[in-house]
Write a protein that holds these residues in place. Structure first.
Motif, PDB file in Angstrom:
ATOM      1  N   LYS A  41      10.028  39.327 106.963  1.00 57.96           N
ATOM      2  CA  LYS A  41       9.037  38.444 107.600  1.00 57.96           C
ATOM      3  C   LYS A  41       7.691  38.564 106.921  1.00 57.96           C
ATOM      4  N   ASN A  42       7.279  39.782 106.612  1.00 56.29           N
ATOM      5  CA  ASN A  42       5.974  39.962 105.987  1.00 56.29           C
ATOM      6  C   ASN A  42       5.965  39.497 104.540  1.00 56.29           C
ATOM      7  N   ALA A  43       7.087  39.629 103.853  1.00 54.69           N
ATOM      8  CA  ALA A  43       7.164  39.082 102.500  1.00 54.69           C
ATOM      9  C   ALA A  43       7.008  37.560 102.533  1.00 54.69           C
ATOM     10  N   VAL A  44       7.672  36.926 103.506  1.00 52.49           N
ATOM     11  CA  VAL A  44       7.554  35.465 103.641  1.00 52.49           C
ATOM     12  C   VAL A  44       6.132  35.075 104.027  1.00 52.49           C
ATOM     13  N   LYS A  45       5.517  35.837 104.919  1.00 53.60           N
ATOM     14  CA  LYS A  45       4.131  35.536 105.294  1.00 53.60           C
ATOM     15  C   LYS A  45       3.210  35.678 104.097  1.00 53.60           C
ATOM     16  N   GLY A  46       3.487  36.667 103.233  1.00 52.90           N
ATOM     17  CA  GLY A  46       2.705  36.808 102.008  1.00 52.90           C
ATOM     18  C   GLY A  46       2.819  35.592 101.121  1.00 52.90           C
ATOM     19  N   LEU A  47       4.026  35.057 101.001  1.00 56.28           N
ATOM     20  CA  LEU A  47       4.194  33.805 100.263  1.00 56.28           C
ATOM     21  C   LEU A  47       3.388  32.688 100.915  1.00 56.28           C
ATOM     22  N   GLY A  48       3.301  32.737 102.245  1.00 52.54           N
ATOM     23  CA  GLY A  48       2.507  31.741 102.958  1.00 52.54           C
ATOM     24  C   GLY A  48       1.033  31.801 102.591  1.00 52.54           C
ATOM     25  N   PHE A  49       0.493  33.021 102.408  1.00 50.24           N
ATOM     26  CA  PHE A  49      -0.905  33.141 101.980  1.00 50.24           C
ATOM     27  C   PHE A  49      -1.130  32.430 100.648  1.00 50.24           C
ATOM     28  N   PHE A  50      -0.230  32.675  99.707  1.00 50.55           N
ATOM     29  CA  PHE A  50      -0.370  32.024  98.406  1.00 50.55           C
ATOM     30  C   PHE A  50      -0.160  30.517  98.539  1.00 50.55           C
ATOM     31  N   LEU A  51       0.817  30.131  99.337  1.00 50.44           N
ATOM     32  CA  LEU A  51       1.082  28.712  99.533  1.00 50.44           C
ATOM     33  C   LEU A  51      -0.133  28.001 100.113  1.00 50.44           C
ATOM     34  N   LEU A 108       0.363  38.946  97.401  1.00 51.11           N
ATOM     35  CA  LEU A 108       0.993  40.112  96.792  1.00 51.11           C
ATOM     36  C   LEU A 108       0.922  41.316  97.713  1.00 51.11           C
ATOM     37  N   TRP A 109      -0.216  41.474  98.401  1.00 47.69           N
ATOM     38  CA  TRP A 109      -0.371  42.612  99.306  1.00 47.69           C
ATOM     39  C   TRP A 109       0.652  42.522 100.442  1.00 47.69           C
ATOM     40  N   VAL A 110       0.758  41.353 101.054  1.00 46.83           N
ATOM     41  CA  VAL A 110       1.656  41.214 102.207  1.00 46.83           C
ATOM     42  C   VAL A 110       3.118  41.266 101.765  1.00 46.83           C
ATOM     43  N   ILE A 111       3.433  40.694 100.603  1.00 44.57           N
ATOM     44  CA  ILE A 111       4.813  40.772 100.099  1.00 44.57           C
ATOM     45  C   ILE A 111       5.192  42.227  99.808  1.00 44.57           C
ATOM     46  N   GLY A 112       4.294  42.954  99.147  1.00 48.54           N
ATOM     47  CA  GLY A 112       4.561  44.368  98.886  1.00 48.54           C
ATOM     48  C   GLY A 112       4.694  45.166 100.168  1.00 48.54           C
ATOM     49  N   TYR A 113       3.840  44.865 101.132  1.00 44.64           N
ATOM     50  CA  TYR A 113       3.905  45.513 102.443  1.00 44.64           C
ATOM     51  C   TYR A 113       5.252  45.260 103.106  1.00 44.64           C
TER      52      TYR A 113
END
Length: 419
Positions: A149-159, A266-271
């Protein structure tokens, strides 16, 4: 329930949650960067997200009872539908409105989004507790759900940053609402049987707090943990990075959108990746519950010095500087690693502590504390950055991390009742 329907139900819940969190991350970045570009101060930027967090507190207090009363599928569908409504409302934002009217309107819309987010989160996490075939699988399943979920949310930040730079604010919102509407229709039509419906005793209101002191103490530690993250995450670091990375000029600002959004992603995806790997990092999913409690206390303590060291470096720099920007990137990635392991342990422990006959209410109370921490962190992020710049913002995060460690220390297994 047999294995195949259970796995299908888990996969469907995960897919719906992924779609929601992608839109949630994109929306946050769109709002932050759009209004920062319009000249909003750090305090005003923080205010845009205040009702989002307040709504999360209220939602989590009531959502557990709603899920027990009407079933988890209903609250999951409701969360997705409310998010679509919030996105559509944002498309009606008028650039000609005053700053006060714009802030009030966006706060209200973000409040609806906060309700939606926490309905979806509570539904998904509670479903894992009730679908997992055993305690060993529980740690793996919740780590996989939370991490992905957090990796997907990280993609959302970039998106969100990419959409803002490429198609603009309003078109980006319309695109997100359209995709999420298609996903809601698919979930309603194709979600397999397997999500629990009404639970025993659902008609009785039994209070907010859990009867288990472990749930209450873990919730307090969770509140300060997420306050520590959001104190730098919501306003302070994005505003600092945009200032450091964007000299004057619209082309430079557009490039900064991609850079800031890329770092946050990147931070949220890594998290999220670390969260998913937490059971392996900690020695496997079959360890005794007391060991998981000790790990949670130890990792909470490891988090404390990181923001304090970064605060001292920011004070020494006295403003934006290339060496400070590089140090912040590395230091915050380290913060993310320790934070992810701690958060994953919390997510496992709340499900391990929670009683099956009131799991939605225990999880709801826990995520109410989580939302309260985000609210405190959101306010501190704007206020501390405006009053004392990045040094005070990071120092405040360190104090919140220390409070989380102190609260986690009360979870020592020898002072608590057995599970």
């Amino acid at each position: 329930m047999s294995v195949a329907p259970t796995l299908r139900a888990y996969a469907a819940v995960t897919a719906a949650y992924w779609a929601f969190m992608l839109s949630d991350g994109a929306l946050r970045m769109l709002v932050l960067l759009h209004f920062n570009g319009l000249g909003f101060s750090p305090v005003l930027l923080a205010w845009l997200f205040v009702l989002y967090e307040v709504a999360g507190i209220a939602t989590n207090l009531g959502a557990g009872w709603l899920a027990a009363r009407f079933g988890l599928a209903t609250t999951l569908h409701g969360g997705l539908a409310l998010q679509i409504g919030a996105l559509l409302a944002l498309t009606q934002l008028d650039p000609g409105w005053s700053i006060g009217a714009s802030v009030f309107y966006v706060m209200a819309v973000q409040g609806v989004s906060g309700v939606a987010k926490d309905l979806a989160k509570m539904s998904s996490k509670s479903a894992v507790k009730l679908l997992a075939p055993g305690e060993g699988a529980l740690f793996r399943w919740v780590a996989a759900l939370t991490g992905s979920k957090n990796a997907v949310k990280g993609l959302g930040f970039f998106l969100g940053a990419a959409l803002l730079a490429s198609v603009g604010f309003t078109r980006a919102i319309w695109a997100m609402a359209s995709v999420l509407a298609l996903i809601l229709v698919a979930v309603v039509l194709f979600l397999p049987a397997g999500l629990p419906g009404r639970m025993k005793g659902a008609d009785r209101w039994s209070g907010w707090r859990s009867a288990d002191p472990r749930v209450n103490r873990l919730s307090l530690a969770r509140m300060f943990l997420f306050g520590a993250r959001d104190t730098w995450f919501v306003v302070g670091i994005p505003v600092y990075f945009e200032a450091a990375l964007s000299p004057d000029g619209p082309d430079a600002s557009r490039a900064a959108f991609f850079l800031v959004g890329g770092f946050m992603a990147l931070w949220v995806i890594g998290y999220g990746a670390v969260q998913a790997l937490a059971p392996r990092l900690l020695g496997g999913a079959g360890q005794p519950l007391a060991d998981s409690v000790r790990h949670a206390i130890r990792w909470s303590g490891l988090l404390v010095p990181i923001p304090l060291v970064l605060a001292a470096a920011a004070a020494l720099a006295g403003g934006t500087a290339p060496w400070l920007t590089g140090l912040l990137v590395g230091g915050l990635m380290l913060f993310g690693f320790v934070f992810a392991v701690t958060s994953s342990l919390h997510s496992y422990l709340i499900l391990a502590f929670g009683a099956a006959d009131r799991i939605t209410r225990d999880v709801g109370f826990y995520y109410m504390a989580n939302a309260a921490g985000r609210l405190i962190g959101t306010l501190l992020s704007g206020v501390s950055y405006q009053l004392g710049g990045l040094p005070l913002c990071l120092a405040s995060a360190g104090l919140m991390a220390a409070a989380s460690w102190a609260a986690a220390g009360r979870l020592r297994a020898d002072r608590l009742p057995a599970a």
